[in-house]
Design a protein around this motif. Structure first.
Motif, PDB file in Angstrom:
ATOM      1  N   MET A 179       3.503  17.529  -0.474  1.00  0.00           N
ATOM      2  CA  MET A 179       2.799  16.452  -1.142  1.00  0.00           C
ATOM      3  C   MET A 179       3.189  14.837  -0.565  1.00  0.00           C
ATOM      4  O   MET A 179       2.678  14.335  -0.466  1.00  0.00           O
ATOM      5  N   ALA A 180       4.650  15.020  -0.346  1.00  0.00           N
ATOM      6  CA  ALA A 180       5.187  13.570  -0.057  1.00  0.00           C
ATOM      7  C   ALA A 180       4.504  13.374   1.561  1.00  0.00           C
ATOM      8  O   ALA A 180       4.114  12.497   1.685  1.00  0.00           O
ATOM      9  N   VAL A 181       4.559  14.242   2.284  1.00  0.00           N
ATOM     10  CA  VAL A 181       3.794  14.238   3.925  1.00  0.00           C
ATOM     11  C   VAL A 181       2.244  13.827   3.585  1.00  0.00           C
ATOM     12  O   VAL A 181       1.856  12.865   4.140  1.00  0.00           O
TER      13      VAL A 181
ATOM     14  N   CYS B  63      -2.329   9.758   3.364  1.00  0.00           N
ATOM     15  CA  CYS B  63      -3.383   8.826   2.744  1.00  0.00           C
ATOM     16  C   CYS B  63      -2.957   7.545   2.830  1.00  0.00           C
ATOM     17  O   CYS B  63      -3.948   6.677   3.156  1.00  0.00           O
ATOM     18  N   GLY B  64      -1.937   7.015   2.840  1.00  0.00           N
ATOM     19  CA  GLY B  64      -1.286   5.804   2.791  1.00  0.00           C
ATOM     20  C   GLY B  64      -1.583   5.032   4.302  1.00  0.00           C
ATOM     21  O   GLY B  64      -1.914   3.782   4.436  1.00  0.00           O
ATOM     22  N   LEU B  65      -1.325   6.017   5.389  1.00  0.00           N
ATOM     23  CA  LEU B  65      -1.644   5.615   6.775  1.00  0.00           C
ATOM     24  C   LEU B  65      -3.326   5.249   6.923  1.00  0.00           C
ATOM     25  O   LEU B  65      -3.511   4.392   7.558  1.00  0.00           O
ATOM     26  N   PHE B  66      -3.920   6.382   6.294  1.00  0.00           N
ATOM     27  CA  PHE B  66      -5.581   5.888   6.230  1.00  0.00           C
ATOM     28  C   PHE B  66      -5.884   4.666   5.680  1.00  0.00           C
ATOM     29  O   PHE B  66      -6.765   4.145   6.126  1.00  0.00           O
TER      30      PHE B  66
ATOM     31  N   ILE C  78       0.871  -1.121   0.114  1.00  0.00           N
ATOM     32  CA  ILE C  78      -0.018  -0.056  -0.007  1.00  0.00           C
ATOM     33  C   ILE C  78       0.866   1.169  -0.058  1.00  0.00           C
ATOM     34  O   ILE C  78       0.703   2.126  -0.809  1.00  0.00           O
ATOM     35  N   ILE C  79       1.888   1.352   0.833  1.00  0.00           N
ATOM     36  CA  ILE C  79       2.873   2.575   0.834  1.00  0.00           C
ATOM     37  C   ILE C  79       3.398   2.793  -0.341  1.00  0.00           C
ATOM     38  O   ILE C  79       3.898   3.624  -0.944  1.00  0.00           O
TER      39      ILE C  79
ATOM     40  N   ASN D  12       4.655   5.608  -5.584  1.00  0.00           N
ATOM     41  CA  ASN D  12       4.772   5.607  -6.931  1.00  0.00           C
ATOM     42  C   ASN D  12       3.798   6.597  -7.369  1.00  0.00           C
ATOM     43  O   ASN D  12       4.237   7.436  -8.463  1.00  0.00           O
ATOM     44  N   ILE D  13       2.457   6.904  -7.016  1.00  0.00           N
ATOM     45  CA  ILE D  13       1.760   7.829  -7.433  1.00  0.00           C
ATOM     46  C   ILE D  13       2.343   9.139  -6.994  1.00  0.00           C
ATOM     47  O   ILE D  13       2.328  10.026  -7.661  1.00  0.00           O
ATOM     48  N   PHE D  14       3.058   9.470  -5.834  1.00  0.00           N
ATOM     49  CA  PHE D  14       3.995  10.813  -5.594  1.00  0.00           C
ATOM     50  C   PHE D  14       4.768  10.799  -6.637  1.00  0.00           C
ATOM     51  O   PHE D  14       5.077  11.894  -6.956  1.00  0.00           O
ATOM     52  N   LYS D  15       5.450  10.061  -7.010  1.00  0.00           N
ATOM     53  CA  LYS D  15       6.593  10.007  -8.048  1.00  0.00           C
ATOM     54  C   LYS D  15       6.140  10.514  -9.269  1.00  0.00           C
ATOM     55  O   LYS D  15       6.582  11.317  -9.992  1.00  0.00           O
TER      56      LYS D  15
END
Length: 351
Positions: free
Chosen positions: A159-161, A166-169, A74-75, A80-83
């Motif tokens: 945005m990285a934060v 979102c990954g934690l949720f 998930i993380i 990858n979405i962030f990249k």
């Protein structure tokens, strides 16, 4: 920071030597406010560097504690979405910078014979502009590149934060789903019940951490978000007015410069509100997951844990800016609408 500050100051000094007409004020302000926006982005990241570092270090610790392959996946998916988002944002802003620099230098080469019109952006350096015109143009170009780079770098850090949040949720939702997939009956062994309790407790812990970091982000950047939003709305209105006015008078180079500013401002404004919307959506997904799960089939103690979590997740996690507005796509639409309203007011005054 020194280059950006000089870029703003030497535009404001133009009011000392030039008659302040409505058109001149619009011309100077449209560029000065963009420079102020870039300076604000740079300073906000510089002043909050230790806070961002702290959050990223905490995220790294959380990542190191993940043992489930699905949670790690998930993380990795969100990273990858962030990249990809980073590449797209960089491309758009670099295109905007290219538009502005191209317009500035084209204007210079087309007006070489007219010394008073050589520099497209209104400035006053208190030197012989004809003699130092190349240095002035170099300073303007470097300031624009530094400003866009600062805004781009700062935006990507934030945005990285947000992507990690979102990954934690999403991991929280996964843990709830995993806990509810364990079937429990009256004669079920105590080990299975313990597994459910453990999964729900782990979900509660990571959910609390996600809420904690979202509040941390909101509290440390609310001042910056407020000022940058005000500057962006006003600057966007001025540059839209510049586009409209220069299109009427067929000033192509000035039109392209203002168009580049508008592209950059809209991109940053949209991304800022989009990441806020993502936090809201992912926090709401946790509530939907608990509500739609078969929580009533869980053991009594697990039901109590889920009930408290359901109560907390019923309230969306959001980035609230000083109680004035919530960062979201609805806010983006409101800000663009406000910018167009201010543009209409300026156009009516100019008429």
């Amino acid at each position: 920071m020194g280059i950006l500050m000089c870029f703003i100051i030497f535009q404001l000094t133009a009011f000392i030597t030039t008659k302040c007409t409505f058109e001149f004020i619009i011309k100077v302000s449209s560029v000065t406010l963009v420079g102020s926006f870039y300076l604000m982005c740079y300073n906000s990241i510089w002043l909050n560097a230790h806070n961002i570092k702290y959050v990223l270090e905490q995220f790294q610790k959380i990542y190191n504690t993940l043992n489930d392959e699905n949670e790690i996946a998930i993380i990795e998916k969100y990273l990858n979405i962030f990249k990809y988002a980073t590449k797209i944002m960089t491309l758009i802003l670099m295109c905007g910078a290219g538009f502005m620099l191209l317009a500035i230098w084209l204007y210079f080469f087309q007006n070489k014979s007219q010394s008073h019109q050589r520099v497209q952006i209104a400035t006053e350096y208190f030197v012989d502009e004809e003699k130092y015109v190349y240095l002035i143009l170099l300073h303007i170009s470097v300031a624009i590149c530094i400003g866009i780079t600062a805004a781009l770098g700062g935006g990507q850090l934030v945005m990285a934060v947000v992507v990690y949040l979102c990954g934690l949720f999403r991991i929280t939702s996964y843990r709830i789903e995993k806990a509810m997939s364990i079937r429990v009956f009256e004669n079920t062994h105590l080990e299975k019940r313990t597994m459910i309790y453990k999964e729900i407790i782990d979900a509660v812990k990571i959910h609390r951490q996600a809420i904690k970091f979202s509040k941390f982000l909101s509290s440390h950047f609310k001042g910056t978000l407020l000022y940058t939003t005000l500057i962006t709305v006003i600057s966007l209105s001025l540059n839209i007015f510049g586009i409209f006015r220069n299109a009427l008078f067929e000033k192509k180079e000035t039109f392209v410069m203002h168009f580049g500013f508008v592209i950059g401002l809209l991109t940053l404004m949209f991304l800022m509100n989009y990441i806020g919307q993502e936090i809201i959506d992912h926090s709401n997904d946790v509530y939907s997951m608990i509500y739609s799960s078969q929580w009533y089939t869980a053991p009594l103690h697990a039901q109590k844990l889920l009930f408290f979590m359901l109560q907390r997740s019923s309230k969306s996690v959001e980035i609230n800016v000083s109680g004035l507005f919530v960062v979201s796509l609805e806010c983006f639409a409101t800000l663009v609408k406000s910018s167009m309203s201010y543009f209409a007011v300026m156009y009516s005054i100019q008429e």
